[in-house]
Design a protein around this motif. Sequence first.
Motif, short mmCIF file in Angstrom:
data_model
loop_
_atom_site.label_atom_id
_atom_site.label_comp_id
_atom_site.label_asym_id
_atom_site.label_seq_id
_atom_site.Cartn_x
_atom_site.Cartn_y
_atom_site.Cartn_z
N THR A 191 3.10 -16.48 7.85
CA THR A 191 4.03 -15.64 8.61
C THR A 191 3.35 -14.42 9.23
O THR A 191 3.89 -13.82 10.14
N TRP A 192 2.17 -14.04 8.72
CA TRP A 192 1.44 -12.95 9.35
C TRP A 192 -0.06 -13.12 9.09
O TRP A 192 -0.46 -13.68 8.08
N LEU A 193 -0.83 -12.65 10.04
CA LEU A 193 -2.28 -12.84 10.03
C LEU A 193 -2.97 -11.48 9.99
O LEU A 193 -2.70 -10.62 10.83
N ASN A 194 -3.85 -11.27 9.01
CA ASN A 194 -4.63 -10.04 8.91
C ASN A 194 -5.98 -10.29 9.57
O ASN A 194 -6.79 -11.06 9.05
N ALA A 195 -6.23 -9.66 10.71
CA ALA A 195 -7.41 -9.98 11.50
C ALA A 195 -8.10 -8.72 12.01
O ALA A 195 -7.61 -7.60 11.82
N VAL A 196 -9.25 -8.92 12.63
CA VAL A 196 -9.99 -7.87 13.30
C VAL A 196 -10.25 -8.32 14.73
O VAL A 196 -10.14 -9.51 15.05
N PRO A 197 -10.57 -7.38 15.64
CA PRO A 197 -10.76 -7.76 17.04
C PRO A 197 -11.78 -8.87 17.27
O PRO A 197 -11.61 -9.69 18.17
N ALA B 174 -0.22 1.15 0.53
CA ALA B 174 0.24 -0.24 0.45
C ALA B 174 1.74 -0.34 0.69
O ALA B 174 2.21 -1.25 1.39
N ARG B 175 2.51 0.59 0.12
CA ARG B 175 3.96 0.57 0.35
C ARG B 175 4.27 0.87 1.82
O ARG B 175 5.19 0.29 2.41
N ALA B 176 3.52 1.81 2.41
CA ALA B 176 3.73 2.12 3.83
C ALA B 176 3.45 0.91 4.70
O ALA B 176 4.19 0.63 5.65
N VAL C 154 -4.22 -3.61 2.65
CA VAL C 154 -3.31 -4.30 3.56
C VAL C 154 -3.04 -5.72 3.07
O VAL C 154 -1.94 -6.25 3.23
N GLY C 155 -4.07 -6.34 2.47
CA GLY C 155 -3.91 -7.70 1.97
C GLY C 155 -3.37 -7.74 0.57
O GLY C 155 -2.19 -8.01 0.34
N LEU C 156 -4.22 -7.44 -0.43
CA LEU C 156 -3.83 -7.60 -1.83
C LEU C 156 -2.67 -6.71 -2.24
O LEU C 156 -1.64 -7.19 -2.73
#
Length: 504
Positions: free
Chosen positions: A251-257, A189-191, A218-220
């Motif tokens: 400001t950022w979107l967590n998505a999949v292909p 998570a820090r990375a 990546v999210g929580l």
Amino acid sequence: MVQHDGRPPVPAPAGLRDLIRTRAERDADRVFLEDARSDRVLRHGELASAVDAWAATFDDIGIAPSGAVLVDVGDPLSFAVVHLAAVATGRRAVPVDTGQPTTEPARLAGLLGGASIVVSDRDADATVPGTPSARVDPATGLPIEVRGGDLPATSPDAPGEGSVVLFTSGSTGTPKGVELPESQLLFVARAVAEHNALGPEDRGFNSLPLFHVNAEVVGLLASLVAGSTLVLDRRFRRTGFWELLADRRITWLNAVPAILAVLAKTGPLDFPPSLRFVRSASAPLPDPVRAALGDVPLVVSWGMTEGASQITATPLDEPARLGTVGVPVGTEVQVRGDDGGVLPAGEVGALWVRGPGIVRSYLFGRAAERFDAAGWLATGDVGSVSEDGWVSLAGRSDDVINRGGEKVYPSEVEDVLLGDARVLEAVVVGRPDDVLGSVPVAYVIPHPDQPVDAEVLVADLTARTTAELSRFRRPVEVIVVPDLPRAPTGKIQRARVRTMAETP
């Protein structure tokens, strides 16, 4: 950790509970989570109080530090509370896919060897039997059921700290259990937070399932580490998507292909000015989809459950290179040939990984042959690493098609098919052949907003592959389908597609 509000950065606490308490002391009223479909929010102070309340509940029930907590919760904010509380108090959180029948918790408990409690927001009559062990937790109002047969605290699989237990899809044989200790989860998570320069002013959007490692880490966790806000939705909805991003100042979107393919091919694209980048994970992002997304900054990543979600990612300050999944982030990547030797830069072979974010074994010692004595794990992926460290994927080792001694990598054929604007998604798998051993077969899903004549599309795609691919790479058949079997993340399940191809 990057800090953008002028204050000194928050030091890295030793564990998740310390991190939650530190955030509460520093930013009690700052919003950590927002529900995308209502005005509900979860502040850092509220999260800390809820974790303390759950700790008391676990202790009152008598759940051992290594006790398994099956989190059968569909509401995203409630899931986050229970899931984080289980890990932060030293228990083993086992996320449940609420899209599955109400028997799913029992199935997972069987795979694990038992569970202490099930926490659920489903219909109590279906999920929590009317027994003396059934109760309602005062912290969240969620029904809970105490179950017997838990793994003892002395279990050799218990890591001695809070953890998350996930199970692979099990497309071949019994699903493999992966236990991710909180130290490993926080390392990754820090990375992720540092690689993406996340800070308190960031507002992420996640519609990926929270029982999946991507959304969890990546999210929580990355948002918690960075002190930023995460907007949670139960699923991706194309209708109103752009308005939601703008209204929530994402400001950022967590998505999949699968999500990005729909956005790219059903345009017009309307990313808000607030957006810094789009992150793609869980499956390779086809080059035609990348091109269709235009100039939006892309962080293309590669990961796996065994690596707590992320292994490589595109640097924010460099454009995503076509055909690559970025550079290693806190992890080593090695390419090996059929003889086990390390291959030179640029050569395609089996990808192996190791590092603090990679597990060293599976539960119950399963698939031990995938680990070597030096701590390397065979990922099951095939790819290469360039001279300057960029990783490219050619596919899964099971997906490579051996056509009469010639290797066909599905992605190179799929990219050609996706070059046709009428094709939304394409999957190429091997079909058994008496002479050649295996031959490529292509399945294509047409664009949903365009009327398509299947016969014309097949003819055009056959002509395209004839013109752009060498003979042994060309599909022997192109099949137009409305959809294909998918995992909860939206990723197409190739093993099931292979089964389809074997029985034409």
